[in-house]
Write a protein that holds these residues in place. Structure first.
Motif, PDB file in Angstrom:
ATOM      1  N   ALA A   1      67.217  -9.269 109.029  1.00 16.50           N
ATOM      2  CA  ALA A   1      66.614 -10.357 109.806  1.00 16.50           C
ATOM      3  C   ALA A   1      65.093 -10.268 109.798  1.00 16.50           C
ATOM      4  O   ALA A   1      64.406 -11.276 109.649  1.00 16.50           O
ATOM      5  CB  ALA A   1      67.143 -10.320 111.242  1.00 16.50           C
ATOM      6  N   VAL A   2      64.580  -9.043 109.955  1.00 14.63           N
ATOM      7  CA  VAL A   2      63.133  -8.877 110.136  1.00 14.63           C
ATOM      8  C   VAL A   2      62.390  -8.816 108.796  1.00 14.63           C
ATOM      9  O   VAL A   2      61.373  -9.489 108.612  1.00 14.63           O
ATOM     10  CB  VAL A   2      62.840  -7.605 110.974  1.00 14.63           C
ATOM     11  CG1 VAL A   2      61.343  -7.357 111.085  1.00 14.63           C
ATOM     12  CG2 VAL A   2      63.461  -7.752 112.360  1.00 14.63           C
ATOM     13  N   ALA A   3      62.904  -8.006 107.859  1.00  8.79           N
ATOM     14  CA  ALA A   3      62.174  -7.772 106.610  1.00  8.79           C
ATOM     15  C   ALA A   3      62.463  -8.816 105.539  1.00  8.79           C
ATOM     16  O   ALA A   3      61.618  -9.090 104.692  1.00  8.79           O
ATOM     17  CB  ALA A   3      62.512  -6.375 106.077  1.00  8.79           C
TER      18      ALA A   3
ATOM     19  N   ALA B   1      51.998  -5.625 112.695  1.00  5.78           N
ATOM     20  CA  ALA B   1      51.335  -6.764 112.058  1.00  5.78           C
ATOM     21  C   ALA B   1      51.331  -7.993 112.977  1.00  5.78           C
ATOM     22  O   ALA B   1      50.813  -9.052 112.602  1.00  5.78           O
ATOM     23  CB  ALA B   1      52.044  -7.097 110.740  1.00  5.78           C
ATOM     24  N   ARG B   2      51.920  -7.855 114.160  1.00  7.25           N
ATOM     25  CA  ARG B   2      52.031  -8.954 115.135  1.00  7.25           C
ATOM     26  C   ARG B   2      52.702 -10.192 114.553  1.00  7.25           C
ATOM     27  O   ARG B   2      52.331 -11.331 114.858  1.00  7.25           O
ATOM     28  CB  ARG B   2      50.645  -9.333 115.692  1.00  7.25           C
ATOM     29  CG  ARG B   2      49.983  -8.202 116.450  1.00  7.25           C
ATOM     30  CD  ARG B   2      48.578  -8.604 116.886  1.00  7.25           C
ATOM     31  NE  ARG B   2      47.875  -7.493 117.492  1.00  7.25           N
ATOM     32  CZ  ARG B   2      47.924  -7.207 118.795  1.00  7.25           C
ATOM     33  NH1 ARG B   2      48.636  -7.952 119.609  1.00  7.25           N
ATOM     34  NH2 ARG B   2      47.257  -6.173 119.262  1.00  7.25           N
ATOM     35  N   THR B   3      53.686  -9.959 113.706  1.00  2.77           N
ATOM     36  CA  THR B   3      54.421 -11.091 113.137  1.00  2.77           C
ATOM     37  C   THR B   3      55.741 -11.307 113.860  1.00  2.77           C
ATOM     38  O   THR B   3      56.475 -12.238 113.565  1.00  2.77           O
ATOM     39  CB  THR B   3      54.711 -10.873 111.634  1.00  2.77           C
ATOM     40  OG1 THR B   3      55.385  -9.616 111.475  1.00  2.77           O
ATOM     41  CG2 THR B   3      53.424 -10.861 110.825  1.00  2.77           C
ATOM     42  N   VAL B   4      56.047 -10.416 114.797  1.00  6.51           N
ATOM     43  CA  VAL B   4      57.288 -10.566 115.553  1.00  6.51           C
ATOM     44  C   VAL B   4      57.018 -10.242 117.022  1.00  6.51           C
ATOM     45  O   VAL B   4      56.149  -9.421 117.345  1.00  6.51           O
ATOM     46  CB  VAL B   4      58.396  -9.653 114.957  1.00  6.51           C
ATOM     47  CG1 VAL B   4      58.271  -8.219 115.444  1.00  6.51           C
ATOM     48  CG2 VAL B   4      59.785 -10.177 115.272  1.00  6.51           C
ATOM     49  N   THR B   5      57.741 -10.928 117.909  1.00 11.87           N
ATOM     50  CA  THR B   5      57.613 -10.700 119.344  1.00 11.87           C
ATOM     51  C   THR B   5      58.968 -10.319 119.904  1.00 11.87           C
ATOM     52  O   THR B   5      59.976 -10.938 119.551  1.00 11.87           O
ATOM     53  CB  THR B   5      57.121 -11.994 120.053  1.00 11.87           C
ATOM     54  OG1 THR B   5      56.016 -12.513 119.334  1.00 11.87           O
ATOM     55  CG2 THR B   5      56.720 -11.709 121.484  1.00 11.87           C
ATOM     56  N   LEU B   6      58.976  -9.297 120.759  1.00 14.63           N
ATOM     57  CA  LEU B   6      60.224  -8.826 121.378  1.00 14.63           C
ATOM     58  C   LEU B   6      60.384  -9.398 122.779  1.00 14.63           C
ATOM     59  O   LEU B   6      59.424  -9.409 123.552  1.00 14.63           O
ATOM     60  CB  LEU B   6      60.188  -7.300 121.509  1.00 14.63           C
ATOM     61  CG  LEU B   6      60.594  -6.432 120.328  1.00 14.63           C
ATOM     62  CD1 LEU B   6      60.386  -4.960 120.682  1.00 14.63           C
ATOM     63  CD2 LEU B   6      62.041  -6.687 119.972  1.00 14.63           C
ATOM     64  N   HIS B   7      61.589  -9.846 123.110  1.00 10.25           N
ATOM     65  CA  HIS B   7      61.866 -10.370 124.445  1.00 10.25           C
ATOM     66  C   HIS B   7      63.128  -9.714 125.006  1.00 10.25           C
ATOM     67  O   HIS B   7      64.091  -9.500 124.268  1.00 10.25           O
ATOM     68  CB  HIS B   7      62.115 -11.881 124.405  1.00 10.25           C
ATOM     69  CG  HIS B   7      61.010 -12.648 123.761  1.00 10.25           C
ATOM     70  ND1 HIS B   7      59.924 -13.117 124.449  1.00 10.25           N
ATOM     71  CD2 HIS B   7      60.828 -13.015 122.465  1.00 10.25           C
ATOM     72  CE1 HIS B   7      59.108 -13.743 123.614  1.00 10.25           C
ATOM     73  NE2 HIS B   7      59.632 -13.695 122.402  1.00 10.25           N
ATOM     74  N   GLY B   8      63.128  -9.432 126.308  1.00  7.98           N
ATOM     75  CA  GLY B   8      64.323  -8.919 126.975  1.00  7.98           C
ATOM     76  C   GLY B   8      64.828  -9.929 127.978  1.00  7.98           C
ATOM     77  O   GLY B   8      64.085 -10.361 128.857  1.00  7.98           O
ATOM     78  N   TRP B   9      66.081 -10.319 127.840  1.00  4.55           N
ATOM     79  CA  TRP B   9      66.670 -11.324 128.724  1.00  4.55           C
ATOM     80  C   TRP B   9      67.896 -10.749 129.434  1.00  4.55           C
ATOM     81  O   TRP B   9      68.566  -9.837 128.913  1.00  4.55           O
ATOM     82  CB  TRP B   9      67.164 -12.537 127.923  1.00  4.55           C
ATOM     83  CG  TRP B   9      66.125 -13.434 127.359  1.00  4.55           C
ATOM     84  CD1 TRP B   9      64.767 -13.268 127.354  1.00  4.55           C
ATOM     85  CD2 TRP B   9      66.385 -14.679 126.678  1.00  4.55           C
ATOM     86  NE1 TRP B   9      64.169 -14.325 126.717  1.00  4.55           N
ATOM     87  CE2 TRP B   9      65.128 -15.202 126.293  1.00  4.55           C
ATOM     88  CE3 TRP B   9      67.551 -15.379 126.354  1.00  4.55           C
ATOM     89  CZ2 TRP B   9      65.032 -16.418 125.603  1.00  4.55           C
ATOM     90  CZ3 TRP B   9      67.449 -16.577 125.677  1.00  4.55           C
ATOM     91  CH2 TRP B   9      66.192 -17.088 125.304  1.00  4.55           C
TER      92      TRP B   9
END
Ligand code: ZN
Length: 200
Positions: free
Chosen positions: A84-86, A169-177
């Motif tokens: 998903a990420v790479a 690289a600040r290309t992804v943001t993590l969220h906790g729900w």
């Protein structure tokens, strides 16, 4: 099984025709923007909660929405995270826990899991979360563990090289729900673990 067969027939007859164009496009493109990691619990349906269309969420569902920290060796969850990420370049990652989670309840209430050894082994990935919430009791213990567990999985995610690279690289943001089954509300956890209603 008849329910499922009937469901497929209804999908083909009543749902698919209105989205035929979307599916035609999706047949050759796969560009989800979000990696959604949720619990396997049947009541927590990522696409329904977020009102997402096919093609929008790359979903990993595990018991207790657990993501083991990076470790050498083959691992299906790690492979899906990395893909998903790479490869797909998702820009958002959501880890979503939920109220009444069977996995978190079993841990918080110390259920006897000797009849389900694979479950017991898997839930060891939440040992640190449990250790941080031992002061709570009853329903509050489960709620606290659900929240703490989401934060722990966010930390675990950051140990995966693909995620670490994307975070740097600040290309992804993590969220906790945390999703509340009874009310349908979704809370977002801040850096300290406090929950606040998710607002658009
Ligand atoms: Zn659950």
């Amino acid at each position: 099984m008849d329910d499922l067969t009937e469901g497929v027939a209804r999908f083909r007859r009543d749902v698919y025709p209105a989205r035929a164009g979307l599916f035609a496009e999706l047949a050759s493109t796969h560009r989800p923007r979000t990696l959604f990691i949720g619990c396997s619990d049947a009541r927590v349906v990522p696409e329904l909660i977020t009102q997402s269309e096919p093609g929008e969420l790359f979903v990993i569902r595990t018991a207790g929405n657990l993501v083991p920290a990076h470790a050498p060796g083959p691992d299906g969850v790690a492979a899906s995270v990395e893909y998903a990420v790479a490869v797909l370049d998702v820009s958002e990652i959501v880890v979503c826990g939920h109220s009444g989670c069977g996995a978190m309840t079993a841990l918080a209430e110390r259920h006897d899991l000797s009849g389900a050894p694979a479950v017991a082994d898997w839930l060891r990935h939440a040992d640190a979360s449990r250790a941080r919430t031992t002061g709570e009791t009853g329903a509050r213990a489960v709620e606290a563990l659900v929240r703490e567990n989401v934060r722990a999985q966010m930390a675990n995610l950051a140990t995966h090289p693909s995620v670490a690279r994307a975070l740097a690289a600040r290309t992804v943001t993590l969220h906790g729900w945390v999703f509340d089954i009874r009310t349908g509300a979704v809370a977002e956890l801040d850096a300290t673990g406090r929950a606040a209603a998710l607002t658009a």
